[in-house]
Design a protein around this motif. Structure first.
Motif, PDB file in Angstrom:
ATOM      1  N   UNK A   4       0.838  -1.203   0.000  1.00 24.49           N
ATOM      2  CA  UNK A   4       0.000   0.000   0.000  1.00 24.49           C
ATOM      3  C   UNK A   4       0.874   1.255   0.000  1.00 24.49           C
ATOM      4  N   UNK A   5       1.975   1.237   0.754  1.00 23.81           N
ATOM      5  CA  UNK A   5       2.909   2.362   0.734  1.00 23.81           C
ATOM      6  C   UNK A   5       3.502   2.528  -0.667  1.00 23.81           C
ATOM      7  N   UNK A   6       3.909   1.412  -1.274  1.00 23.88           N
ATOM      8  CA  UNK A   6       4.513   1.458  -2.607  1.00 23.88           C
ATOM      9  C   UNK A   6       3.539   1.977  -3.662  1.00 23.88           C
ATOM     10  N   UNK A   7       2.255   1.614  -3.539  1.00 29.78           N
ATOM     11  CA  UNK A   7       1.240   2.044  -4.517  1.00 29.78           C
ATOM     12  C   UNK A   7       0.613   3.386  -4.151  1.00 29.78           C
ATOM     13  N   UNK A   8       1.029   3.964  -3.017  1.00 25.78           N
ATOM     14  CA  UNK A   8       0.523   5.255  -2.537  1.00 25.78           C
ATOM     15  C   UNK A   8      -1.008   5.251  -2.377  1.00 25.78           C
ATOM     16  N   UNK A   9      -1.501   4.182  -1.723  1.00 18.63           N
ATOM     17  CA  UNK A   9      -2.924   4.054  -1.412  1.00 18.63           C
ATOM     18  C   UNK A   9      -3.053   3.654   0.056  1.00 18.63           C
ATOM     19  N   UNK A  10      -4.279   3.684   0.563  1.00 20.90           N
ATOM     20  CA  UNK A  10      -4.512   3.267   1.944  1.00 20.90           C
ATOM     21  C   UNK A  10      -4.535   1.747   2.071  1.00 20.90           C
ATOM     22  N   UNK A  26       1.804   1.773   6.254  1.00 24.98           N
ATOM     23  CA  UNK A  26       2.503   1.775   7.526  1.00 24.98           C
ATOM     24  C   UNK A  26       1.832   2.810   8.433  1.00 24.98           C
ATOM     25  N   UNK A  27       1.567   2.431   9.670  1.00 20.43           N
ATOM     26  CA  UNK A  27       0.917   3.354  10.610  1.00 20.43           C
ATOM     27  C   UNK A  27      -0.567   3.531  10.348  1.00 20.43           C
ATOM     28  N   UNK A  75     -14.038   2.567  -0.164  1.00 19.54           N
ATOM     29  CA  UNK A  75     -13.966   3.839  -0.880  1.00 19.54           C
ATOM     30  C   UNK A  75     -15.040   4.797  -0.379  1.00 19.54           C
ATOM     31  N   UNK A  76     -16.201   4.265  -0.032  1.00 22.75           N
ATOM     32  CA  UNK A  76     -17.274   5.098   0.521  1.00 22.75           C
ATOM     33  C   UNK A  76     -16.846   5.694   1.865  1.00 22.75           C
ATOM     34  N   UNK A  77     -16.005   4.950   2.610  1.00 23.93           N
ATOM     35  CA  UNK A  77     -15.496   5.436   3.898  1.00 23.93           C
ATOM     36  C   UNK A  77     -14.346   6.417   3.718  1.00 23.93           C
ATOM     37  N   UNK A  78     -13.952   6.676   2.462  1.00 25.84           N
ATOM     38  CA  UNK A  78     -12.933   7.684   2.188  1.00 25.84           C
ATOM     39  C   UNK A  78     -11.524   7.158   2.022  1.00 25.84           C
ATOM     40  N   UNK A  79     -11.360   5.850   1.904  1.00 22.87           N
ATOM     41  CA  UNK A  79     -10.027   5.276   1.750  1.00 22.87           C
ATOM     42  C   UNK A  79      -9.705   5.043   0.277  1.00 22.87           C
TER      43      UNK A  79
END
Length: 119
Positions: A4-10, A26-27, A75-79
């Motif tokens: 997720x860090x590598x793809x710059x997504x949540x 991460x975090x 996605x509806x929750x904003x992630x």
């Protein structure tokens, strides 16, 4: 560093060796981890890494269906979510989108489209 860090997504969903994995940044905030738990994903942890995966006892169709349902909810929750193309777009996903659309309020009409009354 997670995928997720590598793809710059949540969150990123990916399929490997017959299992669907779900990596978070991460975090990651606790409420996102709890949401993944509530969706029925199994949480795993090793050292400082936390990830989820679809329960192994599910068959392939059930695993993809769970992923399909999870993505629109997240996605509806904003992630921001990244998902392997092979996991995305099944009937469960389309049903979840239709359900969201049914509950969505229509946008307000632009001011120029509103009816103006005169005396």
């Amino acid at each position: 560093m997670s995928l997720a860090d590598e793809h710059d997504v949540d969150v990123t969903f990916y399929h490997r060796d017959g299992t669907i994995y779900v990596d978070t940044r991460t975090g990651t905030p606790k409420h996102l981890l709890a949401l993944l738990d509530d969706l029925g994903l199994d949480r795993h942890q090793a050292r400082d890494e936390v990830w989820h995966q679809v329960p192994e006892e599910m068959d392939e169709i059930a695993m993809k269906s769970l992923s399909d349902r999870a993505v629109p909810l997240m996605t509806c929750a904003g992630f921001q979510v990244d998902i392997d193309a092979g996991l995305f777009g099944g009937t469960a996903y389309r049903a979840a989108l239709a359900e969201q659309a049914a509950h969505r309020q229509p946008p307000p009409a632009p001011a120029s489209a509103r009816v103006r009354r005169t005396r």
